[in-house]
Structures are given as C-alpha cells and as structure tokens.
Design an enzyme around this catalytic site. Structure first.
Site, PDB file in Angstrom:
ATOM      1  N   LYS A 156       0.847  -1.176   0.000  1.00  0.00           N
ATOM      2  CA  LYS A 156       0.000   0.000   0.000  1.00  0.00           C
ATOM      3  C   LYS A 156       0.895   1.244   0.000  1.00  0.00           C
ATOM      4  O   LYS A 156       2.028   1.138   0.487  1.00  0.00           O
ATOM      5  CB  LYS A 156      -0.951   0.005   1.192  1.00  0.00           C
ATOM      6  CG  LYS A 156      -0.239   0.223   2.543  1.00  0.00           C
ATOM      7  CD  LYS A 156      -1.175   0.728   3.574  1.00  0.00           C
ATOM      8  CE  LYS A 156      -1.123   2.226   3.708  1.00  0.00           C
ATOM      9  NZ  LYS A 156      -0.206   2.739   4.727  1.00  0.00           N
ATOM     10  N   ASP A 185      -1.173  -5.674   2.722  1.00  0.00           N
ATOM     11  CA  ASP A 185      -1.620  -4.796   3.796  1.00  0.00           C
ATOM     12  C   ASP A 185      -1.050  -5.467   5.042  1.00  0.00           C
ATOM     13  O   ASP A 185      -1.512  -6.536   5.440  1.00  0.00           O
ATOM     14  CB  ASP A 185      -3.153  -4.767   3.856  1.00  0.00           C
ATOM     15  CG  ASP A 185      -3.648  -3.914   5.014  1.00  0.00           C
ATOM     16  OD1 ASP A 185      -3.014  -3.931   6.078  1.00  0.00           O
ATOM     17  OD2 ASP A 185      -4.662  -3.224   4.840  1.00  0.00           O
ATOM     18  N   HIS A 186      -0.025  -4.850   5.646  1.00  0.00           N
ATOM     19  CA  HIS A 186       0.708  -5.596   6.676  1.00  0.00           C
ATOM     20  C   HIS A 186      -0.166  -5.929   7.887  1.00  0.00           C
ATOM     21  O   HIS A 186       0.154  -6.847   8.639  1.00  0.00           O
ATOM     22  CB  HIS A 186       1.989  -4.856   7.082  1.00  0.00           C
ATOM     23  CG  HIS A 186       1.766  -3.726   8.036  1.00  0.00           C
ATOM     24  ND1 HIS A 186       1.370  -2.478   7.633  1.00  0.00           N
ATOM     25  CD2 HIS A 186       1.860  -3.662   9.397  1.00  0.00           C
ATOM     26  CE1 HIS A 186       1.250  -1.695   8.689  1.00  0.00           C
ATOM     27  NE2 HIS A 186       1.532  -2.382   9.780  1.00  0.00           N
ATOM     28  N   LYS A 190      -0.620  -9.669  10.889  1.00  0.00           N
ATOM     29  CA  LYS A 190      -0.522  -9.685  12.348  1.00  0.00           C
ATOM     30  C   LYS A 190      -1.267 -10.905  12.888  1.00  0.00           C
ATOM     31  O   LYS A 190      -2.393 -11.182  12.462  1.00  0.00           O
ATOM     32  CB  LYS A 190      -1.126  -8.399  12.941  1.00  0.00           C
ATOM     33  CG  LYS A 190      -0.314  -7.132  12.632  1.00  0.00           C
ATOM     34  CD  LYS A 190      -0.977  -5.919  13.264  1.00  0.00           C
ATOM     35  CE  LYS A 190      -0.363  -4.618  12.770  1.00  0.00           C
ATOM     36  NZ  LYS A 190       0.880  -4.226  13.404  1.00  0.00           N
ATOM     37  N   GLU A 224      -2.309   5.841  17.413  1.00  0.00           N
ATOM     38  CA  GLU A 224      -0.874   5.797  17.689  1.00  0.00           C
ATOM     39  C   GLU A 224      -0.454   7.004  18.518  1.00  0.00           C
ATOM     40  O   GLU A 224      -1.064   8.074  18.403  1.00  0.00           O
ATOM     41  CB  GLU A 224      -0.094   5.843  16.379  1.00  0.00           C
ATOM     42  CG  GLU A 224      -0.426   4.716  15.435  1.00  0.00           C
ATOM     43  CD  GLU A 224       0.240   4.927  14.083  1.00  0.00           C
ATOM     44  OE1 GLU A 224       1.305   4.354  13.863  1.00  0.00           O
ATOM     45  OE2 GLU A 224      -0.307   5.694  13.270  1.00  0.00           O
ATOM     46  N   HIS A 248      -6.070  -0.575   6.378  1.00  0.00           N
ATOM     47  CA  HIS A 248      -6.036  -1.363   7.616  1.00  0.00           C
ATOM     48  C   HIS A 248      -7.416  -1.433   8.305  1.00  0.00           C
ATOM     49  O   HIS A 248      -7.861  -2.506   8.710  1.00  0.00           O
ATOM     50  CB  HIS A 248      -5.029  -0.775   8.603  1.00  0.00           C
ATOM     51  CG  HIS A 248      -3.654  -0.595   8.035  1.00  0.00           C
ATOM     52  ND1 HIS A 248      -3.110  -1.440   7.103  1.00  0.00           N
ATOM     53  CD2 HIS A 248      -2.704   0.344   8.260  1.00  0.00           C
ATOM     54  CE1 HIS A 248      -1.887  -1.039   6.785  1.00  0.00           C
ATOM     55  NE2 HIS A 248      -1.618   0.050   7.468  1.00  0.00           N
TER      56      HIS A 248
HETATM   57  C1  BG6 Z   1       1.245   2.115   8.029  1.00  0.00           C
HETATM   58  C2  BG6 Z   1       0.946   3.586   7.987  1.00  0.00           C
HETATM   59  O1  BG6 Z   1       0.592   1.464   6.980  1.00  0.00           O
HETATM   60  O2  BG6 Z   1       0.792   1.587   9.257  1.00  0.00           O
HETATM   61  C3  BG6 Z   1       1.601   4.299   9.149  1.00  0.00           C
HETATM   62  O3  BG6 Z   1       1.438   4.125   6.780  1.00  0.00           O
HETATM   63  C4  BG6 Z   1       1.204   3.666  10.456  1.00  0.00           C
HETATM   64  O4  BG6 Z   1       1.278   5.681   9.164  1.00  0.00           O
HETATM   65  C5  BG6 Z   1       1.434   2.158  10.392  1.00  0.00           C
HETATM   66  O5  BG6 Z   1       2.004   4.222  11.477  1.00  0.00           O
HETATM   67  C6  BG6 Z   1       0.862   1.473  11.617  1.00  0.00           C
HETATM   68  O6  BG6 Z   1       1.238   0.127  11.585  1.00  0.00           O
HETATM   69  P1  BG6 Z   1       1.597  -0.650  12.918  1.00  0.00           P
HETATM   70  O7  BG6 Z   1       1.869  -2.042  12.485  1.00  0.00           O
HETATM   71  O8  BG6 Z   1       2.789   0.050  13.502  1.00  0.00           O
HETATM   72  O9  BG6 Z   1       0.399  -0.508  13.783  1.00  0.00           O
END
Ligand code: BG6
Length: 516
Positions: A156, A185-186, A190, A224, A248
């Site tokens: 993404k 989409d990481h 998880k 965050e 996400h």
């Molecule tokens: C990313 C966003 O895809 O996901 C970031 O671009 C965000 O802005 C991050 O901080 C959050 O991922 P995680 O795994 O740290 O919760």
C-alpha cells in the site's frame, strides 16, 4: 510452518533494495525466516537500486537493520554470514529496460546453477510512483509471463484514489495475471488479526450472537502515540483516511463483519470480505459532515514530553490541511448487521498506541435487578486487542461479594503471551512466507481495493471542496477532536482503549472500569 524442502528454489528480487523498507522490514523478516529454517536451500536475494553500492556495503547496512529489528536479536557472525551470502546487489535504473534484461540474465544463471525451475518474486519496495512502471518493464523483459513461477508484490498505497487505484490495477493486470499479484496490507499479517477468523469461526459459541439481535455497536480503533516521524513528505499528501482507513481499518471491518466462509480457500475468504464492503451503506455527500470527523494535531504533551504540532513536522506544509485523525460511523445494509453502527477511528499523536476491536452487546431485555444494584453498570463488551497487548477480553456483569445484590463489571482475559510461548513472527515474516508458498489468502485482491476506495471517495471529494477551517483541532496527547462525540448514536460512548493488563500481571487488573 511448512518445511522449507517443500518450497521451490526462489529468487527474491527487491526493487528499492537500498531503501528503508528493505532495511527495516524485508531483510529482518527474511533473516528471521532463515533462522526458523523456513527458506529454501536454493535461495537468492537480488537487491536493485539506483545508488552505487557494492555487495559488501549493502550487506553491512542490512546487518544493521537485522540487529535492530530481528526477533532473534543481534545477528551472530556465523548466522549472518550464512544468510548474507544469499544477497547480491545490482545497481540499476527502474526505468531502463537494460536493468531488467540484466536481471533476467542473473536469474537465468542461477537457474542453470541450481538445475531447477525457479520461483521469482519481484517486490516493489520503491516509492509509489514506480508501482506503475516496474510491472511494464518486467513484462517487456519477458520476466512476468510464467503464471506459476513469477509473482509481483506491491505495498500500500494502492493508488491515491479510486481512479489511480484502477489505473494501477490495470497496469499490473496488463502484465501479470491477478493470481500472480500480491498486494500487501501488513495488518493482515498480524497474528491477532488472523486470530479474528479463528475466534469467530473455530468456536461455535459466539457465532449465534454475532449479529444485530445481540450486538449493539462495534468500535474499531487503531491509534498511535507517534506523529508522522520522518514521513512528513509522504503523509502530507495522504492523510489518515488514505493512510489507515482505506486499508487497515477496512480490513478489520471485513474480518469482523464477514459471513462464515465455506472453506479456507483464499478466494472464498476474499469473496466474503468483498461482500462486506459491498454491504456498507454509501456515504451520501450531503451526510459526510454527520458521519465523518477529521482532525489535525497541534502541539501538546505525550509521556511527559512536549511534542510539536503536525504543521511543524519535517516535510509538512506550515498551513497543511491534511488530517491526522479520522472517525467514521458506518452501517452495513445486510441481514446480519442492519441498524448496527460501526464506529471506526484512527489518529496520530493520541495518548497511546492501541489497535483493538470492541463488540458491544445489547443490554438484557428486562432488568430484573433493583436499580441500585447496578449503579456501576456497563455494557457487556468483547475486546479483541490487536496491539500492543495481544489478546481478548470479555467484560460482563458479576455479583460483587457482600450481603447485597450489587452488580459490577468484571473481565475474563486471554493473553497471547501467557497462552503461547515464544514471540509471534512479525507481520512481514508471515506475509513473505505466504508469498513464497504462493498463498494469497492474506493479500488484497484488486476488487477489494477498489471497493474500499469507492466507499471513501465521497468523503475525499467533499473534503477537497471544503477545506477545514479549524485545524489544528486537537492537542497532541489528547483523544482527538471534541466533535467525535457527535458521531455516536443511541447513548454510545467510545470505549477506553489500550488499558488491558500486561500479560501475566495480575496486579494491573480491570482498569477498563472507568470509561474515558
Ligand atoms: C502504516 C501507515 O501502513 O501503518 C503508518 O502508513 C502507520 O502511518 C502504520 O504508522 C501502523 O502500523 P503498525 O503495524 O505500527 O500498527
């Protein structure tokens, strides 16, 4: 995990091999897989980038990333040397055919050396402006056509809006078959996100109440404490809706709301997820202001430290109108969820980092206890905590010990770290392993990406026409703009988040009792 002897010999090509994503995520994940003996014996990483670098200089830099981010800690000499010998560097311009023909020759040499057909994975760890270019050159160089053995991975953002997403999908599709494309989409990598499926569909207990008859509302939170860090340049052109909600948060929504799948087949699961997006009631442009709230942080305090406002961050315009916070209220028009509000929120520079899904259940149909017995009454909730404390908490009413019938909210908890020994793999480890196994279950399909953009386009369009007049409208270290309360229907309140006890720490019990 599947034993590595079942994986095909693999060449993992990273475009952007000298960049941040490679250093921070990809190489540490591949290194961790190597430590778990999950890479094939015949394996090569070809890192391509514009920078002039030798193999040794690149390896040195990548080792530093492994030292910082590997779940195995610092890379020991022998382990690192064994892994590093698989890494080669190639200097090349992503927009010159010569880069790809020479890559083709390198692949052919390895194929000959290994005496086997080789799985080629092309990972675009580049700025998004290259996503539409690299597939064309791979196509021209004849590196894309093997449907079984050539795969392309794209991160993404998949597009900037619906039209650009469609254009990118069309370019990818002109050179690769959909089955060869892995859109990452990481969040889907998880453990706790994958566990939503296990929880819902491996336990018959909750499925009968997972619907409008028993569920009052659903909250999806991914907030965050960090600001935009070093990514101001990118973020100021994206904003929270594009950066977090389109991908996400929509993924979490799909997993919570989808119908049971018939099998664990990748397309069966992905079809069920797309159905959810199709069921979301379109946001009418006239209603955007009633169901979406945007915010931007000003300076404030986090963890006792003063932090700058968004407009003072590096790479951000001093009069930026970009949102760093979004909250939305959505409804799904289907039998299961009709009338149940789904509240989604995300933001930067909030008091703490937390991602969690809260299912709030309806109250009892008739309250038989005297009113004074339940002064501390709170709705029953199931909280699926994705991070930082990975687990599930069920809150319900219990009788407080004593002569009187006093009811109080109590919690039952499951914590990953208590239940399962060992550290969970990083999301990238899971996802790269799946690409190597050619398993697309955890990846986004073109239609899903486009459906998510379609839903959000009215919001983006209305916002573009009516820039905010009150930014910054929340101080760093607070829970976002005041007007998010106005989104909530029927006396709902945002759940207090991120306060689930640390695993194995009985002293920190039950902090959820005080709503925010
Ligand atoms: C990313 C966003 O895809 O996901 C970031 O671009 C965000 O802005 C991050 O901080 C959050 O991922 P995680 O795994 O740290 O919760």
């Amino acid at each position: 995990m599947k034993p590595n002897d079942q994986l095909d010999p693999t060449i993992f090509v990273i475009f952007g091999g000298a960049g941040d994503l490679t250093w921070r995520k990809l190489i540490p994940a591949l290194y961790d897989l190597s430590q778990d003996r999950s890479l094939p014996e015949q394996f090569a990483i070809i890192a391509i980038d514009r920078t002039k670098l030798g193999d040794d200089a690149l390896r040195h830099r990548l080792r530093d990333g492994v030292n910082q981010f590997s779940r195995f800690g610092k890379a020991e000499g022998a382990a690192w040397n064994k892994f590093a010998q698989h890494i080669q560097y190639q200097q090349g311009d992503f927009q010159k055919l010569q880069t790809y023909t020479s890559l083709g020759r390198q692949c052919a040499t390895l194929e000959k050396q290994w005496g086997a057909k080789v799985h080629r994975i092309f990972y675009m760890a580049t700025p998004p402006s290259m996503f539409g270019e690299i597939p064309k050159y791979l196509g021209k160089a004849g590196l894309a056509h093997d449907r079984a053995l050539a795969h392309i991975v794209v991160e993404k953002p998949i597009g900037y809006d619906l039209n650009s997403a469609r254009a990118l999908n069309a370019t990818l599709g002109a050179n690769f078959d959909e089955s060869q494309i892995f859109r990452i989409d990481h969040y889907l990598g998880k453990e706790t996100v994958q566990n939503i499926l296990a929880f819902r569909f491996a336990n018959p207990l909750f499925e009968p109440i997972w619907n409008r008859r028993y569920v009052d509302c659903v909250f999806i939170t991914a907030v965050e404490a960090v600001g935009v860090e070093h990514r101001g340049g990118y973020y100021d052109h994206a904003g929270a809706l594009r950066d977090m909600v389109q991908n996400h948060l929509m993924q979490l929504l799909c997993l919570v709301a989808m119908e049971p799948m018939v099998s664990f087949d990748a397309d069966e699961i992905r079809n069920k997820k797309v159905d959810v997006l199709h069921a979301v009631r379109p946001i009418h442009p006239d209603a955007v202001h009633q169901c979406v709230v945007r915010g931007q942080y000003g300076e404030g305090w986090i963890g006792g430290k003063k932090v700058p406002g968004y407009r003072q961050e590096d790479g951000v315009a001093p009069d930026s109108q970009t949102e760093t916070y979004v909250a939305l209220r959505l409804f799904l028009d289907n039998w299961r969820w009709q009338g149940v509000p789904f509240y989604l929120r995300t933001g930067k520079r909030l008091p703490r980092q937390t991602s969690e899904i809260t299912i709030q259940f309806r109250g009892v149909p008739h309250q038989s206890f005297p009113a004074e017995s339940s002064l501390d009454w709170q709705p029953s909730r199931l909280v699926m905590s994705i991070q930082p404390h990975e687990g599930i908490v069920l809150r319900f009413q219990a009788k407080q010990p004593g002569p009187k019938m006093h009811l109080r909210s109590v919690e039952m908890q499951f914590n990953y770290r208590d239940a399962f020994a060992g550290q969970s793999p990083d999301a990238y480890e899971t996802l790269l392993w799946d690409v190597m196994k050619n398993d697309p279950t955890l990846f986004m399909r073109a239609d899903q990406v486009e459906a998510a953009w379609s839903l959000l386009m009215p919001v983006l369009d209305v916002w573009a026409q009516a820039p905010p007049s009150d930014f910054p409208n929340y101080a760093a270290g607070t829970w976002g703009p005041e007007d998010t309360q106005g989104l909530l229907a029927q006396g709902h309140t945002w759940p207090s988040t991120g306060e689930s006890p640390e695993p194995g720490d009985p002293k920190k019990k039950d902090p959820r009792r005080k709503p925010r």
